[in-house]
Design an enzyme around this catalytic site. Structure first.
Site, PDB file in Angstrom:
ATOM      1  N   GLY A 110      50.848  41.039  52.407  1.00 38.46           N
ATOM      2  CA  GLY A 110      50.473  42.439  52.603  1.00 38.46           C
ATOM      3  C   GLY A 110      51.517  43.463  52.203  1.00 38.46           C
ATOM      4  N   SER A 111      52.444  43.083  51.303  1.00 35.44           N
ATOM      5  CA  SER A 111      53.464  44.076  50.931  1.00 35.44           C
ATOM      6  C   SER A 111      52.856  45.210  50.106  1.00 35.44           C
ATOM      7  CB  SER A 111      54.630  43.417  50.190  1.00 35.44           C
ATOM      8  OG  SER A 111      54.233  42.932  48.934  1.00 35.44           O
ATOM      9  N   ARG A 117      40.286  36.173  46.762  1.00 35.86           N
ATOM     10  CA  ARG A 117      38.974  35.605  46.429  1.00 35.86           C
ATOM     11  C   ARG A 117      38.258  36.514  45.436  1.00 35.86           C
ATOM     12  NH1 ARG A 117      38.337  31.524  49.802  1.00 35.86           N
ATOM     13  NH2 ARG A 117      39.687  31.640  51.621  1.00 35.86           N
ATOM     14  N   ASN A 171      41.992  46.584  42.237  1.00 45.40           N
ATOM     15  CA  ASN A 171      42.758  45.355  42.478  1.00 45.40           C
ATOM     16  C   ASN A 171      44.115  45.471  41.808  1.00 45.40           C
ATOM     17  OD1 ASN A 171      43.162  42.571  43.240  1.00 45.40           O
ATOM     18  ND2 ASN A 171      42.782  42.029  41.099  1.00 45.40           N
ATOM     19  N   HIS A 231      47.001  43.127  40.051  1.00 42.26           N
ATOM     20  CA  HIS A 231      47.183  41.781  39.511  1.00 42.26           C
ATOM     21  C   HIS A 231      48.585  41.689  38.904  1.00 42.26           C
ATOM     22  CE1 HIS A 231      46.081  37.929  37.869  1.00 42.26           C
ATOM     23  NE2 HIS A 231      46.599  38.297  36.709  1.00 42.26           N
ATOM     24  N   ASP A 257      35.297  44.617  38.657  1.00 42.84           N
ATOM     25  CA  ASP A 257      33.921  44.371  38.187  1.00 42.84           C
ATOM     26  C   ASP A 257      33.551  42.923  38.514  1.00 42.84           C
ATOM     27  OD1 ASP A 257      35.147  42.810  36.286  1.00 42.84           O
ATOM     28  OD2 ASP A 257      34.586  44.054  34.573  1.00 42.84           O
ATOM     29  N   GLU A 258      32.487  42.395  37.904  1.00 47.16           N
ATOM     30  CA  GLU A 258      31.998  41.069  38.292  1.00 47.16           C
ATOM     31  C   GLU A 258      32.930  39.951  37.830  1.00 47.16           C
ATOM     32  OE1 GLU A 258      30.236  42.784  35.753  1.00 47.16           O
ATOM     33  OE2 GLU A 258      29.610  44.171  37.319  1.00 47.16           O
ATOM     34  N   GLY A 259      33.755  40.219  36.855  1.00 46.34           N
ATOM     35  CA  GLY A 259      34.600  39.160  36.298  1.00 46.34           C
ATOM     36  C   GLY A 259      35.858  38.940  37.120  1.00 46.34           C
ATOM     37  N   ASP A 283      39.501  39.583  37.258  1.00 48.06           N
ATOM     38  CA  ASP A 283      40.574  40.429  36.725  1.00 48.06           C
ATOM     39  C   ASP A 283      40.195  41.066  35.384  1.00 48.06           C
ATOM     40  OD1 ASP A 283      42.195  39.644  38.932  1.00 48.06           O
ATOM     41  OD2 ASP A 283      42.819  37.845  37.864  1.00 48.06           O
TER      42      ASP A 283
HETATM   43  C1  GRF Z   1      50.706  40.362  44.539  1.00 52.82           C
HETATM   44  O1  GRF Z   1      51.556  39.807  43.593  1.00 52.82           O
HETATM   45  C2  GRF Z   1      49.426  40.823  43.918  1.00 52.82           C
HETATM   46  O2  GRF Z   1      49.592  41.299  42.612  1.00 52.82           O
HETATM   47  C3  GRF Z   1      48.581  39.582  43.896  1.00 52.82           C
HETATM   48  O3  GRF Z   1      48.905  38.916  45.088  1.00 52.82           O
HETATM   49  C4  GRF Z   1      50.202  39.305  45.524  1.00 52.82           C
HETATM   50  C5  GRF Z   1      50.044  39.843  46.905  1.00 52.82           C
HETATM   51  O4  GRF Z   1      51.265  40.192  47.485  1.00 52.82           O
HETATM   52  N1  GRF Z   1      47.199  39.893  43.743  1.00 52.82           N
HETATM   53  P1  GRF Z   1      51.250  41.032  48.843  1.00 52.82           P
HETATM   54  O5  GRF Z   1      50.334  40.277  49.807  1.00 52.82           O
HETATM   55  O6  GRF Z   1      50.733  42.391  48.536  1.00 52.82           O
HETATM   56  O7  GRF Z   1      52.664  41.040  49.321  1.00 52.82           O
END
Ligand code: GRF
Length: 217
Positions: free
Chosen positions: A29-30, A108, A124, A126, A158-160, A162
């Site tokens: 959760g950072s 997920r 999101n 990534h 979206d549906e895909g 990333d």
């Molecule tokens: C991050 O690297 C994010 O890009 C990816 O999962 C990790 C989550 O880190 N989707 P945190 O839980 O936010 O610390």
């Protein structure tokens, strides 16, 4: 204005319309913390109406409780099908009455019903420069491929997997001695500014999405 020795100050600030945001997180959760910190600092005109997690052990839960954000735990392990889990998830998301859902380490893929209902209203983060290295272990994929530049992407969901329209990307160098962990740390530092900025832009109504392209006004 001065009247009989008293100063009457006129409030000239425009009222700020705050958006409602909620987060989905599965772990540490950072990134969620970076967003709630930016809200608390007044950088994002929003209130956080909830954190939803699929993992009862997620450290994000404590982070939310520490600032009074309501937490909903929907333990994925308690469901026999993904459809049953997502039915609960959808109900919890509706309950947040959020303008924007921030996927901050939510591990997920969201099903079509949820993606459709909140289309254009989910973001999101990534840890790769999409479209390279989608999916799990993106930093390890980057190391193994031998790229010299890596980074992070904030995108609309979206549906895909990333694949949605890209809002912000940040890059970092990949150094000769990097391993997955050192590269992940360097990318994470960028995530912690990119995600709050993207949320801020959304909350200020500054994102204009046309097909795959996101224009920042
Ligand atoms: C991050 O690297 C994010 O890009 C990816 O999962 C990790 C989550 O880190 N989707 P945190 O839980 O936010 O610390």
């Amino acid at each position: 204005m001065r009247r009989s020795g008293r100063t009457i100050s006129m409030d000239t600030e425009m009222p700020v319309h705050k958006k409602r945001i909620a987060a989905l997180a599965s772990g540490r959760g950072s990134n969620f913390q970076a967003v709630i910190d930016a809200i608390a600092a007044g950088d994002i005109p929003a209130i956080c109406t909830g954190l939803i997690t699929d993992n009862p052990q997620a450290h994000a839960i404590e982070r939310a409780r520490a600032v009074g954000v309501p937490v909903t735990v929907i333990d994925y392990a308690n469901f026999s099908t993904k459809a049953a889990y997502e039915e609960m998830l959808l109900a919890a998301m509706r309950n947040c009455r959020a303008d924007l859902f921030v996927l901050a380490g939510y591990m997920r893929i969201l099903g079509p019903a949820i993606v459709h209902e909140f289309s254009g209203r989910m973001m999101n983060i990534h840890p790769a420069l999409l479209p390279a290295f989608a999916g799990l272990n993106a930093q390890q994929q980057a190391i193994e491929y031998g790229v010299k530049v890596a980074g992070c992407t904030v995108h609309i969901v979206d549906e895909g997997m990333d694949t949605g329209p890209i809002v912000i990307q940040r890059c970092v160098p990949v150094l000769p001695d990097d391993d997955e962990s050192s590269l992940a740390d360097r990318i994470l530092a960028e995530e912690h500014t990119a995600l709050p900025l993207a949320v801020k832009l959304f909350c200020e109504d500054r994102l204009e999405i046309t097909d795959r392209r996101v224009r920042i006004r």
